[in-house]
Every structure is written in C-alpha cells, then in structure tokens.
Design an enzyme around this catalytic site. Sequence first.
Site, PDB file in Angstrom:
ATOM      1  N   ARG A  97     -59.230  76.098 -13.872  1.00 38.88           N
ATOM      2  CA  ARG A  97     -59.050  75.301 -15.090  1.00 38.88           C
ATOM      3  C   ARG A  97     -58.351  73.985 -14.744  1.00 38.88           C
ATOM      4  O   ARG A  97     -58.701  72.919 -15.278  1.00 38.88           O
ATOM      5  CB  ARG A  97     -58.216  76.067 -16.126  1.00 38.88           C
ATOM      6  CG  ARG A  97     -57.879  75.218 -17.350  1.00 38.88           C
ATOM      7  CD  ARG A  97     -57.130  75.961 -18.433  1.00 38.88           C
ATOM      8  NE  ARG A  97     -56.771  75.052 -19.516  1.00 38.88           N
ATOM      9  CZ  ARG A  97     -56.248  75.432 -20.670  1.00 38.88           C
ATOM     10  NH1 ARG A  97     -56.014  76.709 -20.902  1.00 38.88           N
ATOM     11  NH2 ARG A  97     -55.943  74.542 -21.594  1.00 38.88           N
ATOM     12  N   ASN A 151     -64.825  81.492 -23.388  1.00 39.42           N
ATOM     13  CA  ASN A 151     -65.214  80.093 -23.511  1.00 39.42           C
ATOM     14  C   ASN A 151     -66.011  79.638 -22.287  1.00 39.42           C
ATOM     15  O   ASN A 151     -65.981  80.299 -21.246  1.00 39.42           O
ATOM     16  CB  ASN A 151     -63.947  79.225 -23.634  1.00 39.42           C
ATOM     17  CG  ASN A 151     -63.431  79.165 -25.051  1.00 39.42           C
ATOM     18  OD1 ASN A 151     -64.202  79.058 -25.996  1.00 39.42           O
ATOM     19  ND2 ASN A 151     -62.117  79.253 -25.209  1.00 39.42           N
ATOM     20  N   ASP A 174     -61.205  81.444 -32.641  1.00 40.30           N
ATOM     21  CA  ASP A 174     -60.148  81.483 -33.660  1.00 40.30           C
ATOM     22  C   ASP A 174     -59.589  80.106 -34.009  1.00 40.30           C
ATOM     23  O   ASP A 174     -58.601  80.007 -34.740  1.00 40.30           O
ATOM     24  CB  ASP A 174     -59.016  82.407 -33.206  1.00 40.30           C
ATOM     25  CG  ASP A 174     -58.289  81.883 -31.974  1.00 40.30           C
ATOM     26  OD1 ASP A 174     -58.772  80.914 -31.354  1.00 40.30           O
ATOM     27  OD2 ASP A 174     -57.245  82.453 -31.619  1.00 40.30           O
ATOM     28  N   TYR A 266     -60.657  69.367 -32.214  1.00 37.63           N
ATOM     29  CA  TYR A 266     -61.230  69.089 -30.896  1.00 37.63           C
ATOM     30  C   TYR A 266     -62.157  67.875 -30.907  1.00 37.63           C
ATOM     31  O   TYR A 266     -62.490  67.353 -29.842  1.00 37.63           O
ATOM     32  CB  TYR A 266     -61.997  70.301 -30.367  1.00 37.63           C
ATOM     33  CG  TYR A 266     -61.121  71.363 -29.748  1.00 37.63           C
ATOM     34  CD1 TYR A 266     -60.904  71.406 -28.375  1.00 37.63           C
ATOM     35  CD2 TYR A 266     -60.507  72.329 -30.531  1.00 37.63           C
ATOM     36  CE1 TYR A 266     -60.104  72.379 -27.800  1.00 37.63           C
ATOM     37  CE2 TYR A 266     -59.707  73.311 -29.967  1.00 37.63           C
ATOM     38  CZ  TYR A 266     -59.503  73.326 -28.600  1.00 37.63           C
ATOM     39  OH  TYR A 266     -58.710  74.292 -28.045  1.00 37.63           O
TER      40      TYR A 266
END
Length: 444
Positions: A97, A151, A174, A266
């Site tokens: 990540r 994801n 969520d 987002y």
Amino acid sequence: MKTRNLKIVIAGGGSTYTPGIVQALIKSREKLNFNEICLYDIDEARIEDMYLIVKYQLESEGLANEVKLSSTLDPEKAFTKSDFVFSQIRVGGMKMREVDEKIPLKYGIVGQETCGLGGFSYGLRTIGEIIKLVGYILKYAPNAWILNYTNPETIVSEAVRRVYPNIRMINACDMTISIEETIARDYGYDRKNWIPIYYGLNHFGWYHSIYDISVDRDIMPEILERLKSDGLKAADFNAGDKTWQEAWDMLAKISTNFPGAIPNNYLEYYLYSEETVEKMNPEYTRANMIMDGREKRTKAMANKIRQHVDEKILDFNFGEHGQYIVDMAVSILNNDHGRYMLIVENKGAIPNLRDDAMVEVPAYVGRNGVEPISLRFDIPDFHKGLMEAQNASEKLLVDAYFEKSYNKALQAFTLNQTVPNANIAKDVLDEFILANKGYWPELN
C-alpha cells in the site's frame, strides 16, 4: 441453508479490522446463531496475533466455551462447512500500500490506496487472489455466502463477475455509512430514520435524496445548507487525525461548488487532484500513519495478552465497519430484506448508464441475495460523464489483467481522471510493473 450453529470465516483474518467484525458478531449472536469462527490468512505472524486478540474478546464476553475459535493458513480447513465468509484481504499488505501511494506522488499525481493509479496498482494485484479465494470457497463450501469488503471494490467485483457470474457474493463498502453517520452526528439527526437514494461507482458517487421518516420529507436541502455554512467535523476518535478533517472539509467544498447533491468525499481525488496532492507528504503517506498507529497498537495488544498484563487491553474503535457486514449476514439468514448500499451490475438500476457497469446503489438483501433498487430517473450529465470515464478506465484495467495487455493497462492509466497526460500514465505504469513483480500478471 442452515440457520443455527453457523461457521463464520474471516478471510484476511489478520487484519486490524477483524476485532470490529468479531465484536459485531458477538453483539448480533441472537440473530446470527454461530458456534464457530475461523480466521484465515496467508500471514502467519498476523494471524497468530489476531487469534490471541479474538480469543481474548470471546473470553471477555463469556463465550470461550460456546464458540470454537480457530486460525489457519490452509483454505481447505478454513472454508470446509463454512456458512458465511467475510472477505477483507489486502494483497501485498501495508508495505505494498505504501508503494501504491508513493509512486504516483513522485510524479505529482494522487497517491491513494483505492483512487487514482495507486488504486489501479492495488486492483491488478488483487484480482488474481480474490478469484483464487472465490475458487477455494466454491470448492470447499459451494453454498456459503461471501460478503466482500476487499478493495478496490468496483475492480474486484467486475473481475469476479466475469469469472463467476452467479456467485453468492455481496460487494459492500461502509464509506456511505461513515458519511451518513458523520452528517447525522454533526447536525442532530437519527440516521435510522433515513431512506437515502445514492448512486455511483465505489468511492465515486452522490446522494440524490435523504428522506427522513421522522419528519416525513426529504432533508437533503437543509443538509446541503448546513454543509455550505457549517461544514463537518471529524468524530472524536478521529480528532487527532487531520486527514479525516481535511476529507470532510473537501466534501463540504464539493457540495458547495457543485450544489444539489451530497458527494462521496473520495471525489476530492478526482475533482481537486492538485489540491489534494499538495496536502500529501510523499515521504510519509497514509500507509505510514497506519503502520505507525493502528498496526503497532494491535501488535502491542497481542503482546500484552501473551504477557498476561492485568489492565484494559483492547484499544479499538469498532465503529460501523463490522456491524454493517454482519447485518447483511443477518438479513440473508432471516430473509429480512434489509436495505444497504451495494455494488451490483447495473442492468437498468441507473437507466442512462451502461448495463454492465458495476454501480453502487441501494439494494435489499434477503435469502435469495441482492435485489437492487431501480432509481427510475436519469442521473445528471455531469455525474454520468464522470462515471462513464471512470467506469471505462476500470473495465480497461480488468481487461488488461485477463488479456495480459500492456496496451489496455496504459489506456486504463491514461483515462484515469487523476492523470494529466499519457506521458505520466506511461511512466507510472512502467514503475508499477517493476514494483509489483510477482503480484501482477506479465503484461505484453
């Protein structure tokens, strides 16, 4: 399906989000009668830590003798006779990540785990593993329900749909719940009275209306006015994390500049990419914050349990993350037809969008699965145009995975709306290919 003595498997069981799911399971045990929890992961150290923490949770609730707890690296042991699988795998862990976030920032574009090219890197890394996971579940527990939090959701669900079009899998996020909870808490509403209409792609959508049954009207206009005048405040448990306050500030800015709908926060990464990049530290990204925060705290908790430290050990904000996915399992089991925001194949749910888009819309959940709600109105051209470009780029990325096509990957990267030109798209793609060696398919 059986309704008692259920076996629940948490795939990606070493995740720091696992205790929240377990807490929700404990809270919902009267409605979801389980007698076994299995933690499945490929990381032995993480699964050992989480096993200790979950065992401590069960003991603290007096359930150690009622609920069998196991952990395993073996998919056959994990999924055999399972009834529900909660999937939250993170391929490459937090270290990858960090790579996803930092490489784009080197080129002055958004570095984020699910949005922009970082999300695409994560997506190409995840597709193969999620398909393998679904294959294991079908082999060892063909009647199990998969409730997926993995994801990037739209890319993952698009890939799984192509391989397993009839799989018993529900894709959920969520984030809409977080938005609703924040608005309700800040402005004095009770979210349980709301009937929201939302549409979009994952992490890329808008609220069309929020009907409040307690006052018998759509309260969206007054919420939009409050966003414009007052903004939103981060919850107390996020008060020390300035990135969350920045996210809510941007949500208020988007709804003010583009009035008429409440956006998913987002969208800041797409509509104001330069501004969001300016706030990011290319040397210390969100991944670093989590590794230095939640990950270290979780390790410390496990070590205290090992050492039999006599003090309060659990230090988690359980929030709604775990409860949301557990509530879906309850809705399936009891045929409750609960209403959730889910990622589904469009098939007319949004009338003026392509049928094969994986969209996020309200849907009912019962014993026969997901029943999406048809919006019965055309979405605005501005939203539609943004969604069509994003959806096309995501579909091209999934094409690139299955076809092992460098050209399709470059098209996907170039079309992503956080990318200013094809030169940057190519440079970032080439660097990601090297960084993801062993994770991505070889692109030709």
